[in-house]
Scaffold this motif. Structure first.
Motif, PDB file in Angstrom:
ATOM      1  N   GLY A 145      35.458  48.166  35.068  1.00  0.00           N
ATOM      2  CA  GLY A 145      36.492  47.441  35.782  1.00  0.00           C
ATOM      3  C   GLY A 145      36.017  46.169  36.475  1.00  0.00           C
ATOM      4  O   GLY A 145      36.819  45.449  37.058  1.00  0.00           O
ATOM      5  N   HIS A 146      34.707  45.895  36.447  1.00  0.00           N
ATOM      6  CA  HIS A 146      34.192  44.659  37.051  1.00  0.00           C
ATOM      7  C   HIS A 146      34.795  43.476  36.309  1.00  0.00           C
ATOM      8  O   HIS A 146      35.000  43.523  35.099  1.00  0.00           O
ATOM      9  CB  HIS A 146      32.666  44.635  36.963  1.00  0.00           C
ATOM     10  CG  HIS A 146      32.026  43.572  37.788  1.00  0.00           C
ATOM     11  ND1 HIS A 146      31.984  42.264  37.380  1.00  0.00           N
ATOM     12  CD2 HIS A 146      31.415  43.628  38.989  1.00  0.00           C
ATOM     13  CE1 HIS A 146      31.353  41.545  38.293  1.00  0.00           C
ATOM     14  NE2 HIS A 146      30.997  42.350  39.288  1.00  0.00           N
ATOM     15  N   ARG A 147      35.061  42.408  37.014  1.00  0.00           N
ATOM     16  CA  ARG A 147      35.705  41.243  36.397  1.00  0.00           C
ATOM     17  C   ARG A 147      34.872  40.645  35.259  1.00  0.00           C
ATOM     18  O   ARG A 147      35.417  40.015  34.367  1.00  0.00           O
ATOM     19  CB  ARG A 147      36.058  40.201  37.445  1.00  0.00           C
ATOM     20  CG  ARG A 147      34.848  39.521  38.061  1.00  0.00           C
ATOM     21  CD  ARG A 147      35.186  38.541  39.152  1.00  0.00           C
ATOM     22  NE  ARG A 147      36.082  37.510  38.642  1.00  0.00           N
ATOM     23  CZ  ARG A 147      36.933  36.830  39.388  1.00  0.00           C
ATOM     24  NH1 ARG A 147      36.999  37.056  40.675  1.00  0.00           N
ATOM     25  NH2 ARG A 147      37.691  35.913  38.855  1.00  0.00           N
ATOM     26  N   LEU A 148      33.544  40.851  35.267  1.00  0.00           N
ATOM     27  CA  LEU A 148      32.707  40.330  34.185  1.00  0.00           C
ATOM     28  C   LEU A 148      32.673  41.274  32.974  1.00  0.00           C
ATOM     29  O   LEU A 148      31.975  41.002  32.000  1.00  0.00           O
ATOM     30  CB  LEU A 148      31.287  40.062  34.677  1.00  0.00           C
ATOM     31  CG  LEU A 148      31.146  38.993  35.756  1.00  0.00           C
ATOM     32  CD1 LEU A 148      29.683  38.813  36.142  1.00  0.00           C
ATOM     33  CD2 LEU A 148      31.752  37.674  35.309  1.00  0.00           C
ATOM     34  N   ALA A 150      35.741  42.476  31.645  1.00  0.00           N
ATOM     35  CA  ALA A 150      37.094  42.509  31.102  1.00  0.00           C
ATOM     36  C   ALA A 150      37.091  42.397  29.570  1.00  0.00           C
ATOM     37  O   ALA A 150      37.826  43.111  28.900  1.00  0.00           O
ATOM     38  CB  ALA A 150      37.944  41.399  31.722  1.00  0.00           C
ATOM     39  N   GLU A 151      36.283  41.520  29.038  1.00  0.00           N
ATOM     40  CA  GLU A 151      36.137  41.354  27.586  1.00  0.00           C
ATOM     41  C   GLU A 151      34.663  41.535  27.234  1.00  0.00           C
ATOM     42  O   GLU A 151      33.788  41.310  28.072  1.00  0.00           O
ATOM     43  CB  GLU A 151      36.595  39.959  27.155  1.00  0.00           C
ATOM     44  CG  GLU A 151      38.057  39.664  27.416  1.00  0.00           C
ATOM     45  CD  GLU A 151      38.990  40.405  26.476  1.00  0.00           C
ATOM     46  OE1 GLU A 151      38.578  40.679  25.328  1.00  0.00           O
ATOM     47  OE2 GLU A 151      40.119  40.709  26.893  1.00  0.00           O
ATOM     48  N   ASP A 154      32.438  38.537  28.116  1.00  0.00           N
ATOM     49  CA  ASP A 154      32.588  37.905  29.431  1.00  0.00           C
ATOM     50  C   ASP A 154      31.283  37.803  30.218  1.00  0.00           C
ATOM     51  O   ASP A 154      31.015  36.783  30.849  1.00  0.00           O
ATOM     52  CB  ASP A 154      33.631  38.636  30.282  1.00  0.00           C
ATOM     53  CG  ASP A 154      35.047  38.325  29.841  1.00  0.00           C
ATOM     54  OD1 ASP A 154      35.218  37.534  28.892  1.00  0.00           O
ATOM     55  OD2 ASP A 154      35.983  38.898  30.432  1.00  0.00           O
ATOM     56  N   GLY A 186      33.112  34.917  41.221  1.00  0.00           N
ATOM     57  CA  GLY A 186      33.398  36.141  41.966  1.00  0.00           C
ATOM     58  C   GLY A 186      32.334  37.217  41.826  1.00  0.00           C
ATOM     59  O   GLY A 186      32.617  38.398  42.003  1.00  0.00           O
ATOM     60  N   ALA A 187      31.102  36.826  41.520  1.00  0.00           N
ATOM     61  CA  ALA A 187      30.012  37.790  41.347  1.00  0.00           C
ATOM     62  C   ALA A 187      29.098  37.776  42.564  1.00  0.00           C
ATOM     63  O   ALA A 187      28.669  36.711  43.012  1.00  0.00           O
ATOM     64  CB  ALA A 187      29.211  37.457  40.097  1.00  0.00           C
TER      65      ALA A 187
END
Length: 197
Positions: A145-148, A150-151, A154, A186-187
């Protein structure tokens, strides 16, 4: 003129393997410095000069540019893997070690852009392998679920974006820009230092 043999106790010792190991270490240290300053296309003659050896010695240890680059960048990647394997490792700490290496070395940035390295004879395949090792080390600590995450691509796209932002005349400025890029993505990044530092 007659030559007299030199007594055994006054002859310089043939250091053989010791000298070879010393030369190799000096070449790697020189290559690390030169590649950090000038990138993957740094002249091999400059590396030999900095190491204090002739180009023949360089080619005896490293038959081509790819072999030199491999030896130099192996330590960078190993430190990132070491950071990822630590008991207290998390993504932020591993990103801190990665960021330290990005700020230190133009050559290391080059391997994270393996696709752009297409013109470097013999380097792309190894650059890709090193890049994959960096990705595996980071992915070990990438929470679901981390934003990095998503794909599939990413994470390494983010690394390439950050490495592309690492510019500046000195290490402090390069580190500042890398941290700003991570922040914009955002990391969270832990302490920026080498593994074990």
């Amino acid at each position: 003129m007659t030559e007299h043999p030199i007594p055994a106790e006054r002859r310089p010792a043939n250091e053989g393997r010791k000298a070879a190991a010393r030369n190799r270490a000096a070449l790697i240290a020189a290559a690390r410095d030169i590649c950090a300053e000038q990138g993957l296309e740094a002249p091999l003659s400059a590396i030999a000069r900095r190491a204090g050896v002739g180009q023949g010695v360089l080619y005896r240890h490293f038959p081509d540019r790819a072999a030199v680059v491999t030896a130099v960048l192996e330590e960078n990647v190993r430190q990132i893997e070491q950071a990822a394997a630590a008991e207290d490792a998390d993504l932020a700490r591993v990103l801190g070690v990665l960021t330290w290496h990005l700020a230190e070395s133009a050559a290391f940035i080059g391997i994270l852009h393996a696709d752009a390295a297409g013109g470097h004879s013999g380097i792309p395949a190894y650059a890709e392998a090193l890049s994959e090792r960096v990705e595996r080390a980071l992915r070990r600590h990438l929470p679901d679920g981390h934003r990095l995450a998503a794909e599939a691509d990413d994470l390494m796209i983010a690394v390439a974006m950050v490495s592309g932002a690492v510019t500046g005349p000195d290490r402090v400025r390069r580190e500042h820009r890398a941290l700003a890029a991570w922040r914009l993505l955002g990391a969270e990044v832990g302490p920026v230092r080498p593994a074990g530092g």
